[in-house]
Design an enzyme around this catalytic site. Structure first.
Site, PDB file in Angstrom:
ATOM      1  N   SER A  27       0.827  -1.214   0.000  1.00  0.00           N
ATOM      2  CA  SER A  27       0.000   0.000   0.000  1.00  0.00           C
ATOM      3  C   SER A  27       0.851   1.249   0.000  1.00  0.00           C
ATOM      4  O   SER A  27       0.304   2.343  -0.010  1.00  0.00           O
ATOM      5  CB  SER A  27      -0.891  -0.009   1.237  1.00  0.00           C
ATOM      6  N   CYS A  28       2.176   1.119   0.045  1.00  0.00           N
ATOM      7  CA  CYS A  28       2.995   2.335   0.195  1.00  0.00           C
ATOM      8  C   CYS A  28       3.888   2.644  -0.997  1.00  0.00           C
ATOM      9  O   CYS A  28       3.713   3.673  -1.645  1.00  0.00           O
ATOM     10  CB  CYS A  28       3.837   2.230   1.454  1.00  0.00           C
ATOM     11  N   LEU A  29       4.872   1.780  -1.277  1.00  0.00           N
ATOM     12  CA  LEU A  29       5.887   2.183  -2.260  1.00  0.00           C
ATOM     13  C   LEU A  29       5.278   2.572  -3.611  1.00  0.00           C
ATOM     14  O   LEU A  29       5.567   3.668  -4.109  1.00  0.00           O
ATOM     15  CB  LEU A  29       6.960   1.093  -2.443  1.00  0.00           C
ATOM     16  N   ASP A  63       3.202   5.846  -3.195  1.00  0.00           N
ATOM     17  CA  ASP A  63       3.964   7.023  -2.762  1.00  0.00           C
ATOM     18  C   ASP A  63       4.889   7.523  -3.870  1.00  0.00           C
ATOM     19  O   ASP A  63       5.036   8.733  -4.067  1.00  0.00           O
ATOM     20  CB  ASP A  63       4.759   6.705  -1.483  1.00  0.00           C
TER      21      ASP A  63
END
Ligand code: NAD
Length: 424
Positions: free
Chosen positions: A259-261, A264
């Site tokens: 859910s991040c890299l 983002d």
């Protein structure tokens, strides 16, 4: 201290549980009643090692959950931990942040005295100053202090990481606001860096952009190594002796997910191009390489099996990495979509993420209750997540195996099955 945490997902619930374990009285506020009831019943909806244990001891003594923002009036510090997903164009969706700011601003308007609002969600530089502060001050005036405290947790080891972070970044509007945040975390042993709000927001993006770059870098090197007849994992061993490079986050394979890299890096690219007037070529390539890697598994399968129509393909691992049930942007999900588009019969297994995956593929995937069941009768096995239980080589006797994560030691695997790594 009395602390409220808004948003009780991976970041919010782990933060709340960690703060309760440190001795604070914590209330989680989530808009989702199912999430709230699960916390109050000590059966969290997310899987993180150690989380259920803390909930079973501290709910309701020091930790409770509610959907009602009014509880904020009894707390000293609010931590905003709601999601900041991507929009289709890659930009950050601040809808949840804005709703949380409106919700807490309207309650704080009736609260007397000083209160600190600190955000832990990932937000592009200037969001606290340009979005969060104006919304809250519109309701509550200027009696609120603001801070930004980026979360660097790694899913799968989030609870452990909460108590032993490598650093605490405190972005503060002023020292008074930062001091309240520091008081909450005073028993956490970590290097502390205090800075302004926007720098702290940028530190979070720079961290994730760098980690993503390391992975795409090593995948680029792996693709060259493979053609040169060199094992990229030996190359990484050689690199790792150099302290300037290190050996972490250099696992070649089917790339990063979660859910991040991906979100983002995409949000930073979008903000850079559309708000700051700079075209970040390196970061665009990082995403391009990452998008290419998973389909290499399909290319290899087709090169060995020909058309995949009506071939039975076992996919081991659905979570984006081991020890989590999180399938957001997991490479396995994209791989399964490609397999289905090519007419393959997909049998899938994951130790923790089956329920989440069933919601994505309610019909066309045959979900199995063990790796052995998924592998049986398959024409080919794809290892998409390196769970420990997939490292048991005896599972693969006589099978065709394509390893996307270097779960197996190639020379051993080749002695018992038709083994091929994605880029080794
Ligand atoms: P999540 O989707 O797991 O949880 C978000 C929670 O917020 C949900 O339970 C949702 O119901 C709740 N919510 C949304 N709007 C709300 C509102 N207005 N009021 C109350 N509750 C609301 O998200 P997550 O993975 O915990 O991520 C949260 C933030 O932390 C994101 O910005 C993410 O980028 C960042 N982050 C995540 C990780 C990670 O590994 N998951 C690591 C570091 C940072």
């Amino acid at each position: 201290m009395n602390i409220s945490v808004i948003g009780a997902g991976y970041v919010g619930l782990v933060t709340a549980a960690g703060l309760a374990e440190l001795g604070h009285d914590v209330v989680c506020i989530d808009r989702d009643q199912v999430t709230v009831s699960a916390i109050n019943n000590k059966t969290p909806l997310i899987h993180e090692n150690g989380l259920s244990n803390i909930l079973s001891r501290l709910v309701p003594k020091r930790l409770i959950a509610t959907t009602d923002y009014k509880v904020i009036t009894d707390t000293d510090l609010i931590l905003i931990c709601v999601g900041t997903p991507s929009k289709p164009d890659g930009s950050i969706n601040l809808r949840y942040i804005k709703n949380a700011a409106i919700g807490l601003g309207s309650v704080l308007s009736s609260k007397k005295g000083y209160h600190v609002v600190a955000t832990r969600s990932t937000i592009i530089p200037n969001t606290t100053k340009e979005v969060i502060i104006p919304i809250i001050e519109r309701y509550a005036g200027n009696k609120v202090g603001f801070a930004y405290n980026p979360e660097f947790l790694q899913e799968g080891k989030a609870v452990q990481a909460f108590f032993n972070p490598q650093r605490l970044i405190i972005g503060e509007l002023n020292k008074r606001a930062g001091n309240v945040l520091l008081k909450a975390f005073k028993d956490i042993p970590a290097a502390i860096f205090r800075t302004d709000l926007t720098t702290a927001e940028m530190i979070k993006y720079a961290s994730n952009a760098f980690l993503a770059t390391k992975i795409s870098f090593i995948n680029e090197i792996a693709n060259i190594c493979q053609r040169a007849g060199v094992d990229v994992y030996d190359v990484v061993k050689g690199l790792s002796f150099d302290y300037r490079i290190g050996g972490e986050f250099l696992n070649a394979g089917i790339g990063f997910g979660g859910s991040c890299l991906p979100k983002d890096v995409a949000a930073l690219i979008y903000a850079s191009m559309n708000h700051f007037g700079y075209r970040p070529e390196l970061l665009r390539t990082v995403l391009d390489i990452n998008e290419m890697q998973p389909s290499k598994m399909i290319d290899i399968a087709e090169s060995k099996l020909g058309s995949l129509r009506n071939k039975t393909i076992a996919v081991l691992g659905l979570a984006f990495k081991p020890n989590t049930d999180d399938i957001r942007n997991a490479p396995a999900i994209g791989i399964i979509k490609l397999l289905l588009a090519k007419g393959a019969v997909v049998r899938a297994y994951d130790p923790q993420a089956l329920d989440n995956a069933k919601r994505v593929f309610p019909q066309r995937v045959d979900f199995c209750s063990s790796a052995a069941e998924a592998i049986a009768d398959s024409d080919c096995v794809l290892i998409a997540t390196e769970w420990d239980e997939f490292k048991n080589i005896s599972l693969y006797h006589g099978k065709m195996v394509i390893d996307g994560r270097r779960a197996l030691e190639p020379s051993k695997a080749k002695s018992i099955c038709d083994y091929q790594g994605v880029s080794w």
